[in-house]
Design a protein around this motif. Structure first.
Motif, PDB file in Angstrom:
ATOM      1  N   LEU A  18     -19.716   7.352   8.578  1.00  0.00           N
ATOM      2  CA  LEU A  18     -19.108   6.231   7.862  1.00  0.00           C
ATOM      3  C   LEU A  18     -18.919   5.046   8.813  1.00  0.00           C
ATOM      4  O   LEU A  18     -17.847   4.878   9.402  1.00  0.00           O
ATOM      5  CB  LEU A  18     -17.796   6.664   7.215  1.00  0.00           C
ATOM      6  N   PHE A  19     -19.991   4.264   8.957  1.00  0.00           N
ATOM      7  CA  PHE A  19     -19.983   3.112   9.856  1.00  0.00           C
ATOM      8  C   PHE A  19     -19.944   1.795   9.066  1.00  0.00           C
ATOM      9  O   PHE A  19     -20.426   0.772   9.527  1.00  0.00           O
ATOM     10  CB  PHE A  19     -21.216   3.140  10.767  1.00  0.00           C
ATOM     11  N   GLY A  20     -19.377   1.860   7.871  1.00  0.00           N
ATOM     12  CA  GLY A  20     -19.165   0.640   7.101  1.00  0.00           C
ATOM     13  C   GLY A  20     -17.805   0.048   7.443  1.00  0.00           C
ATOM     14  O   GLY A  20     -17.194   0.389   8.455  1.00  0.00           O
ATOM     15  N   PRO A  21     -17.326  -0.831   6.560  1.00  0.00           N
ATOM     16  CA  PRO A  21     -16.022  -1.501   6.807  1.00  0.00           C
ATOM     17  C   PRO A  21     -14.826  -0.615   6.477  1.00  0.00           C
ATOM     18  O   PRO A  21     -13.715  -1.140   6.375  1.00  0.00           O
ATOM     19  CB  PRO A  21     -16.102  -2.725   5.886  1.00  0.00           C
ATOM     20  N   GLY A  22     -15.009   0.654   6.333  1.00  0.00           N
ATOM     21  CA  GLY A  22     -13.928   1.584   6.027  1.00  0.00           C
ATOM     22  C   GLY A  22     -14.075   2.077   4.609  1.00  0.00           C
ATOM     23  O   GLY A  22     -14.525   1.336   3.756  1.00  0.00           O
ATOM     24  N   PRO A  23     -13.771   3.357   4.343  1.00  0.00           N
ATOM     25  CA  PRO A  23     -13.194   4.309   5.287  1.00  0.00           C
ATOM     26  C   PRO A  23     -14.173   4.709   6.390  1.00  0.00           C
ATOM     27  O   PRO A  23     -15.382   4.576   6.244  1.00  0.00           O
ATOM     28  CB  PRO A  23     -12.888   5.524   4.396  1.00  0.00           C
ATOM     29  N   CYS A  24     -13.584   5.188   7.506  1.00  0.00           N
ATOM     30  CA  CYS A  24     -14.373   5.764   8.584  1.00  0.00           C
ATOM     31  C   CYS A  24     -14.239   7.284   8.528  1.00  0.00           C
ATOM     32  O   CYS A  24     -13.469   7.815   7.748  1.00  0.00           O
ATOM     33  CB  CYS A  24     -13.865   5.237   9.929  1.00  0.00           C
ATOM     34  N   ASN A  25     -15.001   7.972   9.374  1.00  0.00           N
ATOM     35  CA  ASN A  25     -14.777   9.416   9.506  1.00  0.00           C
ATOM     36  C   ASN A  25     -13.413   9.623  10.136  1.00  0.00           C
ATOM     37  O   ASN A  25     -13.136   9.097  11.210  1.00  0.00           O
ATOM     38  CB  ASN A  25     -15.867  10.043  10.373  1.00  0.00           C
ATOM     39  N   ARG A  67      12.865  -0.606   8.119  1.00  0.00           N
ATOM     40  CA  ARG A  67      12.106  -0.477   6.867  1.00  0.00           C
ATOM     41  C   ARG A  67      10.613  -0.508   7.182  1.00  0.00           C
ATOM     42  O   ARG A  67       9.937  -1.530   7.058  1.00  0.00           O
ATOM     43  CB  ARG A  67      12.502  -1.567   5.892  1.00  0.00           C
ATOM     44  N   THR A  68      10.118   0.633   7.624  1.00  0.00           N
ATOM     45  CA  THR A  68       8.712   0.822   7.979  1.00  0.00           C
ATOM     46  C   THR A  68       8.322   2.158   7.361  1.00  0.00           C
ATOM     47  O   THR A  68       8.942   3.182   7.665  1.00  0.00           O
ATOM     48  CB  THR A  68       8.544   0.866   9.510  1.00  0.00           C
ATOM     49  N   LEU A  69       7.372   2.140   6.476  1.00  0.00           N
ATOM     50  CA  LEU A  69       7.062   3.357   5.713  1.00  0.00           C
ATOM     51  C   LEU A  69       5.642   3.313   5.167  1.00  0.00           C
ATOM     52  O   LEU A  69       5.029   2.246   5.107  1.00  0.00           O
ATOM     53  CB  LEU A  69       8.043   3.521   4.545  1.00  0.00           C
ATOM     54  N   PRO A  70       5.101   4.483   4.773  1.00  0.00           N
ATOM     55  CA  PRO A  70       3.792   4.502   4.132  1.00  0.00           C
ATOM     56  C   PRO A  70       3.972   4.376   2.621  1.00  0.00           C
ATOM     57  O   PRO A  70       4.514   5.286   1.981  1.00  0.00           O
ATOM     58  CB  PRO A  70       3.242   5.882   4.502  1.00  0.00           C
ATOM     59  N   LEU A  71       3.549   3.264   2.030  1.00  0.00           N
ATOM     60  CA  LEU A  71       3.601   3.140   0.574  1.00  0.00           C
ATOM     61  C   LEU A  71       2.584   4.090  -0.053  1.00  0.00           C
ATOM     62  O   LEU A  71       1.527   4.342   0.521  1.00  0.00           O
ATOM     63  CB  LEU A  71       3.292   1.704   0.146  1.00  0.00           C
ATOM     64  N   SER A  72       2.907   4.566  -1.252  1.00  0.00           N
ATOM     65  CA  SER A  72       2.101   5.620  -1.889  1.00  0.00           C
ATOM     66  C   SER A  72       0.960   5.048  -2.713  1.00  0.00           C
ATOM     67  O   SER A  72       0.843   5.324  -3.916  1.00  0.00           O
ATOM     68  CB  SER A  72       3.010   6.477  -2.758  1.00  0.00           C
ATOM     69  N   ALA A  73       0.106   4.284  -2.068  1.00  0.00           N
ATOM     70  CA  ALA A  73      -1.060   3.686  -2.716  1.00  0.00           C
ATOM     71  C   ALA A  73      -1.912   3.092  -1.603  1.00  0.00           C
ATOM     72  O   ALA A  73      -1.522   3.133  -0.436  1.00  0.00           O
ATOM     73  CB  ALA A  73      -0.631   2.609  -3.708  1.00  0.00           C
ATOM     74  N   LEU A 200      -6.760   3.626  11.832  1.00  0.00           N
ATOM     75  CA  LEU A 200      -5.826   4.756  11.927  1.00  0.00           C
ATOM     76  C   LEU A 200      -6.572   6.085  11.747  1.00  0.00           C
ATOM     77  O   LEU A 200      -6.014   7.141  12.041  1.00  0.00           O
ATOM     78  CB  LEU A 200      -4.685   4.637  10.920  1.00  0.00           C
ATOM     79  N   GLY A 201      -7.789   6.026  11.242  1.00  0.00           N
ATOM     80  CA  GLY A 201      -8.614   7.234  11.192  1.00  0.00           C
ATOM     81  C   GLY A 201      -8.131   8.301  10.238  1.00  0.00           C
ATOM     82  O   GLY A 201      -8.165   9.499  10.545  1.00  0.00           O
ATOM     83  N   VAL A 202      -7.702   7.873   9.063  1.00  0.00           N
ATOM     84  CA  VAL A 202      -7.196   8.789   8.039  1.00  0.00           C
ATOM     85  C   VAL A 202      -7.880   8.390   6.726  1.00  0.00           C
ATOM     86  O   VAL A 202      -8.344   7.253   6.584  1.00  0.00           O
ATOM     87  CB  VAL A 202      -5.653   8.661   7.934  1.00  0.00           C
ATOM     88  N   ALA A 203      -7.947   9.294   5.766  1.00  0.00           N
ATOM     89  CA  ALA A 203      -8.560   8.966   4.478  1.00  0.00           C
ATOM     90  C   ALA A 203      -7.801   7.814   3.814  1.00  0.00           C
ATOM     91  O   ALA A 203      -6.622   7.596   4.092  1.00  0.00           O
ATOM     92  CB  ALA A 203      -8.559  10.194   3.566  1.00  0.00           C
ATOM     93  N   PRO A 204      -8.453   7.077   2.908  1.00  0.00           N
ATOM     94  CA  PRO A 204      -7.736   6.023   2.183  1.00  0.00           C
ATOM     95  C   PRO A 204      -6.726   6.621   1.203  1.00  0.00           C
ATOM     96  O   PRO A 204      -6.941   7.711   0.674  1.00  0.00           O
ATOM     97  CB  PRO A 204      -8.851   5.286   1.431  1.00  0.00           C
ATOM     98  N   GLY A 205      -5.634   5.906   0.983  1.00  0.00           N
ATOM     99  CA  GLY A 205      -4.666   6.372  -0.007  1.00  0.00           C
ATOM    100  C   GLY A 205      -3.240   5.938   0.251  1.00  0.00           C
ATOM    101  O   GLY A 205      -2.401   6.043  -0.649  1.00  0.00           O
ATOM    102  N   LEU A 206      -2.930   5.466   1.451  1.00  0.00           N
ATOM    103  CA  LEU A 206      -1.568   5.018   1.754  1.00  0.00           C
ATOM    104  C   LEU A 206      -1.621   3.612   2.363  1.00  0.00           C
ATOM    105  O   LEU A 206      -2.623   3.215   2.946  1.00  0.00           O
ATOM    106  CB  LEU A 206      -0.895   5.967   2.754  1.00  0.00           C
TER     107      LEU A 206
ATOM    108  N   HIS B 250     -10.607  -2.292  -5.146  1.00  0.00           N
ATOM    109  CA  HIS B 250      -9.913  -1.808  -3.961  1.00  0.00           C
ATOM    110  C   HIS B 250     -10.660  -0.575  -3.466  1.00  0.00           C
ATOM    111  O   HIS B 250     -11.521  -0.046  -4.163  1.00  0.00           O
ATOM    112  CB  HIS B 250      -8.455  -1.471  -4.285  1.00  0.00           C
ATOM    113  N   THR B 251     -10.328  -0.117  -2.273  1.00  0.00           N
ATOM    114  CA  THR B 251     -10.974   1.063  -1.708  1.00  0.00           C
ATOM    115  C   THR B 251     -10.403   2.308  -2.376  1.00  0.00           C
ATOM    116  O   THR B 251      -9.217   2.598  -2.238  1.00  0.00           O
ATOM    117  CB  THR B 251     -10.732   1.126  -0.189  1.00  0.00           C
ATOM    118  N   ALA B 252     -11.227   3.020  -3.098  1.00  0.00           N
ATOM    119  CA  ALA B 252     -10.752   4.224  -3.775  1.00  0.00           C
ATOM    120  C   ALA B 252     -10.258   5.254  -2.758  1.00  0.00           C
ATOM    121  O   ALA B 252     -10.830   5.381  -1.677  1.00  0.00           O
ATOM    122  CB  ALA B 252     -11.883   4.832  -4.599  1.00  0.00           C
ATOM    123  N   PRO B 253      -9.194   5.970  -3.104  1.00  0.00           N
ATOM    124  CA  PRO B 253      -8.732   7.076  -2.241  1.00  0.00           C
ATOM    125  C   PRO B 253      -9.680   8.257  -2.413  1.00  0.00           C
ATOM    126  O   PRO B 253      -9.421   9.176  -3.187  1.00  0.00           O
ATOM    127  CB  PRO B 253      -7.324   7.355  -2.762  1.00  0.00           C
TER     128      PRO B 253
END
Lengths: 375, 375
Positions: A18-25, A67-73, A200-206, B250-253
């Motif tokens: 995955l060498f596009g603009p994200g997601p990456c591996n 107030r620093t958190l991962p939003l659920s989207a 950050l090297g994590v799947a998309p979703g947060l 948007h980038t799908a999860p």
């Protein structure tokens, strides 16, 4: 109604570079964490992991904001949260536009009734802090994108912070966080949002999110969005981590949070500044290699992101054919350009786990092969 | 700023029985899919998987609605999407309230300027369709919860559909989808939202959503939410599946969507009606077993959900102590009650993969053990 189940395909599992603009591996740790036994969102173990995730996010943001958190989207919801919590109808918002994501800020701010003052820049160039600061005498918010994913350009956020005056500085760090220097507190960022699927090297979703006390104090009391209402979300993460006091808001996406925790832990273990150095080296190697192949870089020199390189498609080469060849022959994804550059620019990302010399070697070799076949 | 990485804990991986109100332990197929190599959101393989996911969602919703898709956030964002896309200031929205999630609908609808007419019911009882239909002569929307997660109650949505007149019927199916009979088209549901972490047997993080052409035609043209704007999201999933025409939104999860696909495929392979039967049997076995232990069920007889059982905490028993014992001794989570029933009711979920006789046997035995220790 569809009483009969639809016919679906049994397909082999694709294994892409995955060498596009994200997601990456993702970092291997982040992938393995996704497959761990699921935790409930109120499990004491999960609450500890959530607290640590917020701590680790503070580290990569460079902030002490409680107030620093991962939003659920996904990251785009981070942009929405930033504006829906701070913009009341008639508020003046100055938006620096130098690519697609600045453009999107204009749309999102407008939906919440902002009086938007846009400051346009040529795509491929960085934001001009002095021009942005001069655009309005007393805006409520000045908004800009740190790393423009559409063009591969880095802008100087510290310069904006120095000139912001009483305004709140709102920054899109989707493609910068975890890849290049980011110091929210030192630079005067009041509201920041990011994504998990880039450096950050994590799947998309947060959507990693941070907001200063100053900005929180000027927020909209009851925003139109219940889901992204920061007044309610404070209780969800226990406001200040470690207090243990929580109120139920929504069911946290526990698998994704545990995976983000693992990715952030990996970065902290390696050392954040070393991770930035690794991205810098990978980007330099890639950009040097592309120029050695005779290709022309798109982003303005001096403002090039190491984690996302934009390069012009050579005259006479079919952009889509090259991308299709790379995908089919090498299981390798690179990105097309955006907007008017859709077929004339490629975007090559080396983010997170992919910011490594072997990946540079692979993408250069594969692209050389593709160009030989497309010529 | 936090230059030094925070100290975190290396903890053993917890392996819980998730018998609370959700999330549940996912179907094994859904867990394994999370750990597969990540796909990009524009990868041809991913787009096929997304199309199939929408088809499979139509199957579990019981609908032919072409606008059926997994929203990229948790079930609560599904509620928000339902209202933000359909409510303009001053629109009359009748909300049936018989638990926490009906209560939340009142809040969310109000944020978008609805004139809310609430029809309250005693918690633990189902919605009275006639009373709801009589509450206003010409509402734009009638809203109700199919399976109230706070009380374990099932309401008759078909009865509401028969009486809705020209109104749009908006239904929360978070805890019903994939667990009990749900026939969106036959019952006249115009707008429906759900979650992945209950009877669909997938981790939390997505909101399966469906909207009829009739409701879409009456939508808000430019809602305050860009992220949940159904007019934009149509392009994201190619509107009608299989057309192949997509616009970037948007980038799908991607990991979560691939996991949802695997969970839905598992359900389709087993047979949707057989899955409903499996939930019905597990719930009956559990509820019979609890009564045999001398406990009293909370939800009104005849309206009890099989997938989520509410039971009264016996007099003199400390609800929290029992739950803590179950977690520590048996790695087993059950839920507390909600609101005024927080310490007097337990909620026991047997959802998705957990709707099986062995899980019933385990939870009954563990609860018996806990009660013996708590007495």
């Amino acid at each position: 109604m569809t009483a009969t189940p639809p016919t679906t395909t049994r397909r082999p599992i694709a294994d892409r570079h995955l060498f596009g603009p994200g997601p990456c591996n993702p970092y291997p740790e982040a992938t393995l964490a996704l497959a761990a036994p699921l935790l409930g969102h109120l499990d004491p173990d999960f609450l500890e992991i959530m607290d640590e995730t917020c701590d680790l996010l503070r580290h990569v943001w460079g902030t002490d904001n409680r107030r620093t958190l991962p939003l659920s989207a996904t990251g785009s919801a981070g942009m929405e949260a930033a504006f829906v919590n701070t913009v009341s109808p008639g508020d003046v918002v100055v938006v620096a536009v130098n690519g697609l994501f600045g453009e999107r800020m204009v749309d999102v701010a407008g939906r919440h009734g902002a009086e938007v003052v846009r400051v346009d820049h040529e795509w491929g160039t960085p934001v001009d802090a002095e021009r942005v600061a001069a655009a309005h005498p007393s805006p409520k918010i000045i908004a800009a994108v740190h790393a423009e994913t559409s063009t591969g350009v880095r802008s100087d956020i510290a310069a904006l912070g120095a000139l912001k005056g009483d305004a709140l500085l709102l920054v899109d760090a989707v493609t910068s966080i975890g890849g290049i220097e980011l110091r929210a507190d030192d630079w005067g960022i009041d509201i920041g949002y990011a994504g998990t699927q880039k450096c950050l090297g994590v799947a998309p979703g947060l959507a990693p999110f941070t907001i200063s006390d100053r900005a929180f104090g000027r927020r909209v009391e009851k925003p139109s969005s219940w889901y992204l209402d920061l007044g309610l979300l404070g209780g969800y993460v226990g406001e200040a981590s470690g207090t243990g006091k929580r109120t139920y808001h929504h069911t946290a996406p526990t698998a994704m949070v545990v995976s983000l925790h693992a990715g952030l832990q990996r970065i902290a273990d390696e050392g954040l500044e070393k991770v930035w150095d690794r991205h810098a080296e990978a980007g330099r190697l890639l950009q040097d290699g592309l120029e050695e192949m005779g290709l022309t870089l798109f982003a303005q020199e001096g403002a090039r992101l190491p984690e996302l390189t934009t390069v012009r498609v050579p005259d006479g080469v079919d952009s889509a054919a090259v991308r299709a060849y790379l995908l089919e022959r090498h299981d390798l994804e690179i990105g097309a350009g955006v907007g008017e550059f859709a077929s004339t620019v490629w975007r090559i990302g080396l983010m997170g786990h992919n910011a490594r010399p072997d990946r540079v070697a692979l993408v250069l070799a594969a692209l050389e092969d593709a160009l030989a076949h497309a010529a």
